[in-house]
Design an enzyme around this catalytic site. Sequence first.
Site, short mmCIF file in Angstrom:
data_model
loop_
_atom_site.label_atom_id
_atom_site.label_comp_id
_atom_site.label_asym_id
_atom_site.label_seq_id
_atom_site.Cartn_x
_atom_site.Cartn_y
_atom_site.Cartn_z
N ASN A 16 -7.35 -24.21 -35.78
CA ASN A 16 -6.89 -23.88 -33.76
C ASN A 16 -5.32 -23.51 -34.40
O ASN A 16 -5.38 -22.76 -33.75
CB ASN A 16 -7.22 -24.82 -33.17
CG ASN A 16 -6.85 -25.01 -31.95
OD1 ASN A 16 -7.50 -26.02 -31.60
ND2 ASN A 16 -5.80 -24.66 -32.13
N ASP B 212 -5.21 -15.98 -31.27
CA ASP B 212 -3.63 -15.15 -31.18
C ASP B 212 -3.33 -14.64 -32.56
O ASP B 212 -3.29 -13.52 -32.32
CB ASP B 212 -2.99 -16.29 -30.88
CG ASP B 212 -2.76 -17.29 -30.06
OD1 ASP B 212 -2.14 -17.01 -28.71
OD2 ASP B 212 -4.18 -18.26 -29.87
N ASP C 202 -8.24 -23.49 -22.75
CA ASP C 202 -7.71 -24.94 -23.14
C ASP C 202 -6.73 -24.83 -20.99
O ASP C 202 -5.88 -24.25 -21.59
CB ASP C 202 -7.28 -25.47 -23.92
CG ASP C 202 -6.54 -24.58 -24.81
OD1 ASP C 202 -6.60 -23.40 -24.87
OD2 ASP C 202 -5.95 -25.31 -25.57
N ASP D 110 23.50 -18.70 -10.33
CA ASP D 110 22.56 -19.61 -10.21
C ASP D 110 22.78 -20.10 -11.87
O ASP D 110 21.56 -21.28 -12.56
CB ASP D 110 20.90 -19.23 -10.41
CG ASP D 110 19.73 -18.35 -10.78
OD1 ASP D 110 20.67 -17.86 -12.05
OD2 ASP D 110 19.32 -17.65 -10.90
N ASP E 226 25.51 -13.97 -12.48
CA ASP E 226 24.14 -14.53 -13.02
C ASP E 226 24.68 -15.91 -11.90
O ASP E 226 25.30 -17.71 -12.41
CB ASP E 226 24.05 -15.69 -13.98
CG ASP E 226 23.44 -16.13 -14.71
OD1 ASP E 226 22.61 -16.39 -13.80
OD2 ASP E 226 23.63 -16.90 -15.69
N GLU F 183 3.58 -15.88 -21.09
CA GLU F 183 2.32 -16.23 -21.82
C GLU F 183 1.11 -15.24 -21.11
O GLU F 183 -0.19 -15.26 -21.23
CB GLU F 183 2.37 -17.94 -22.08
CG GLU F 183 0.44 -18.09 -22.40
CD GLU F 183 0.76 -20.34 -22.35
OE1 GLU F 183 0.29 -20.36 -23.14
OE2 GLU F 183 1.36 -19.91 -21.76
N ASP G 155 18.68 -13.68 -8.24
CA ASP G 155 20.32 -13.44 -7.75
C ASP G 155 20.53 -13.49 -6.90
O ASP G 155 20.01 -12.56 -6.21
CB ASP G 155 20.90 -13.82 -9.23
CG ASP G 155 21.26 -13.71 -11.09
OD1 ASP G 155 21.10 -15.37 -10.24
OD2 ASP G 155 19.90 -13.32 -12.00
N GLY H 296 -10.73 -22.05 -26.95
CA GLY H 296 -9.33 -21.32 -26.43
C GLY H 296 -9.14 -21.28 -25.75
O GLY H 296 -8.15 -20.82 -25.21
N GLN I 52 -11.15 -21.86 -34.57
CA GLN I 52 -11.03 -21.04 -33.13
C GLN I 52 -11.53 -20.24 -32.94
O GLN I 52 -12.48 -19.69 -34.31
CB GLN I 52 -9.56 -21.04 -32.73
CG GLN I 52 -8.50 -22.23 -32.02
CD GLN I 52 -7.54 -21.35 -31.63
OE1 GLN I 52 -6.47 -20.22 -31.24
NE2 GLN I 52 -7.34 -21.53 -30.28
N ARG J 185 -10.52 -28.77 -36.13
CA ARG J 185 -11.44 -27.46 -35.26
C ARG J 185 -10.78 -26.88 -35.54
O ARG J 185 -9.94 -26.33 -36.17
CB ARG J 185 -10.88 -28.34 -33.73
CG ARG J 185 -9.44 -28.52 -33.21
CD ARG J 185 -9.87 -28.56 -31.69
NE ARG J 185 -8.34 -27.88 -31.07
CZ ARG J 185 -7.86 -29.03 -30.99
NH1 ARG J 185 -7.66 -30.39 -31.12
NH2 ARG J 185 -6.98 -29.18 -29.97
#
Length: 622
Positions: free
Chosen positions: A238, A202, A365, A21, A19, A560, A30, A363, A249, A247
Site C-alpha cells: 500500500n 499512485d 478509501d 489574508d 496578500d 489531490e 484576496d 485505493g 494496492q 496490505r
Amino acid sequence: MTLQINPSAALKNLLEQEDLDGDKRITIDDIGPKKFDIEQVNGNLYTIEGTYFLSNLLQELALAIKKGNKTNVTISLDNIFEEPSHRISRLIKEIYWDSLTRNMDKKGLLKVLLDEKVSQEYFYIYVPFNDKIAFEYYTQISKEITKIKVVKLPEIISPEFALTINNKPGLLSLALVEKNKTIKGEPFVVPGGRFNEMYGWDSYFESVGLLNDKKFNLAKGMIENFEYQINHYGKILNANRSYYLTRTQPPFYSSMIKEYIEKTKVTKSWIRQKLNTAIQEYETVWMVEGKRLSNNGLNRYFAEGIGFVFETEEGHFKEIIEYYAKKFQIPYKEFENDYKNREIDCPELDEYFLHDRSLRESGHDTSNRLVNKCAHLNTVDLNSLLYKYETDFAKMIETYFKGEFTSSKNKIYTEKYWLKKAKNRKKLINENLWDHNKGMYFDYDFNLDQITDFESATAFYPLWANAASQEQANLLVKNLLPLLKCKGGVVSCTENSRGIIDADNPGRQWDYPYGWAPHQMMIWRGLLQYNFKRETKELVYRWLWLITKNAVNYNGTIAEKYDVVNCTHKVATEYGNVGTNFAYIPDGGFGWMNASYQYGMSILTKKLIKKLDDLVDPDELF
C-alpha cells in the site's frame, strides 16, 4: 522582455499590498487592488494587473529566492504572462516532479523520514530479514544520526507481528544500488503533502505522467522499487511504512513494465526479470484461495491485519466505536483502549476492520460502494486489472520470448496459458459482473450471492483493460457515462448510489460529488481503445478546465481531488484536500493529478488547448 529586480524587496511589497489574508498566496479571495507597480533595479516601474499574473509574479519571485538569488534577479515577462495550460504543464515537468522525488539513501533519507500522519520520537527504518546490505548501510547511518533506529524484520511477517510495531511506526526500506562503490537509492515519486512515501497504485499513474514527460529514470526507479517490494515483502505495498505491511494496492505492475518497455530501450534480461516478479506477484498475492481469490474464480481485495487501521486521524472511527461501546455498556474511551489492546473480543468489529483495511487496499478509501462489505465483493476494478495482467503476460511472452517463458523456478508459461486464463476471467466477469438489463458492470457480493446496484466510475475499468466487447462499451457510454459526466469531469459515483448524506451516511471522498485523476485517466484510455474519440476529448477538456480554472484563481493550486459538480478544490469531506496548503508556489502539486494533466494535454487538440487557456466554459463547447 525581462525585469531586473530585487526579489526579496519585491516579494515583501507584493505580499503587503495583495496578500491581505496572510496565506502567502494571491487568489481571487484576496481583496487587494490586484494592480502592482514593481520597481526595477534601475528605478523604473512596471505595472502588473490581475490575480493570475500577480500570482505568477509571486511564484517567480519565490523560485528566484529559493535558488539563492535574493538581491538581484532577472524575471522573464514570458513566465509572468504565460498561457495557463503551458505554465501548469511546464512547472510539472521542470519543477514538480523533482519536488516529489525521493531516495532512501543517505543523501535523500531525511526528506522521506518525516511522516505527518503519526507522531515520532525516533525515525525507525525497517529492513527485510534477508537484505544484509541495507541493514548494514542504515546501521552505519544510524551511528551518525542517532534519532534513526534500524530494525531487522522477521523472515515471516504475520499480522500479529505487524500489530506489535504499531507503536514504533517507521519506513520500510526500498531498493538500493551500488555504483562506483557508492550506494544510492532507486528514486521514486511520492503523491505529495502528508503522503511522503511510495504508494502502490499512485505510482502507476505517476509513471504515466513521467513517461509522457520523458522522465525515464524516475519511471524505471519506480519499477525497481516495486520489484524489491515483491521480493522482500511478498507484495507491492500500500505504501512503504510499517503500518502498511499487511496490505497491497490495486495491481498495475504489468502495465508499468509494458508501458516503460514501449517508451525506452531495455535488455531482454531486464524484461525477463521483471516479468518473473510480476508473475510471482500475480500467483502469490492475488491467486491464493481463501484470501484474495474467492471460490467462484474471481478476486477480491483482502487486506490482512488485526484491529484498528493505524494511519487514520483521531476520531475517524468514532461512530462505529460508540455503537459497540454502548452495546458492551463500556465507556467510549475505555472500550476503544481495550479493543486496541486486544483485551476485548468483538468479532463483529473485527470484521468491520477487515472490510475497512480491504477498502484501503482497493485505493478507494473511503466509498459507500465498499464500506463494511469490501472483502465480500468481487469488484469490477480488481478483476479488470487482473485480466490486464493475464493479457499483458501473454503479449510480453509472445513478443519477447517467442511464445514460451521459463520462470526463475523453472516453471514454463506459454502465451496460450495466459490467454486461456484471460478468456476464463472474461467469461466470469460477464456472468457475474455484467447486468444485461441495465447495460452496466457492477460489483458482485458473493456473500449475498447477488450483483450490487452501485453506479461507479470503476465500471469503465473493463474498457481500459480491453475486457469488454464493443457492444458492452457502447452500452456503458450510452447508459452510464451520462450519469457520471459532470461539468468538471467524471464523478466517482452517481448521487443516487451515494445516497442522502446524514448522520448514518456521512459524505465520503471517493463518492459523489468528487472526481479523481485515476478514474479520469483510465476512462480516457478506455474510451480511446473503443474509438470514442469525441467523448474522450470532451471528458479531457472538462477535467483540465477544472484544474486550470482552480490554478488560475488560486495561485497555481493542483489538488489531490476536486468537486467536479461545483468545480472547486475546496472540499468538505474526510481527510480534507492535500495539495491546497502551501506558501508562494505549489510544493510539487499532487502526483497523479500532475500525471492526469500531462496525459490529458497529449490528447487535446491545439484548438481545444486555446479554449482551455481562455477558460471557456465546457458547457458552452459540448
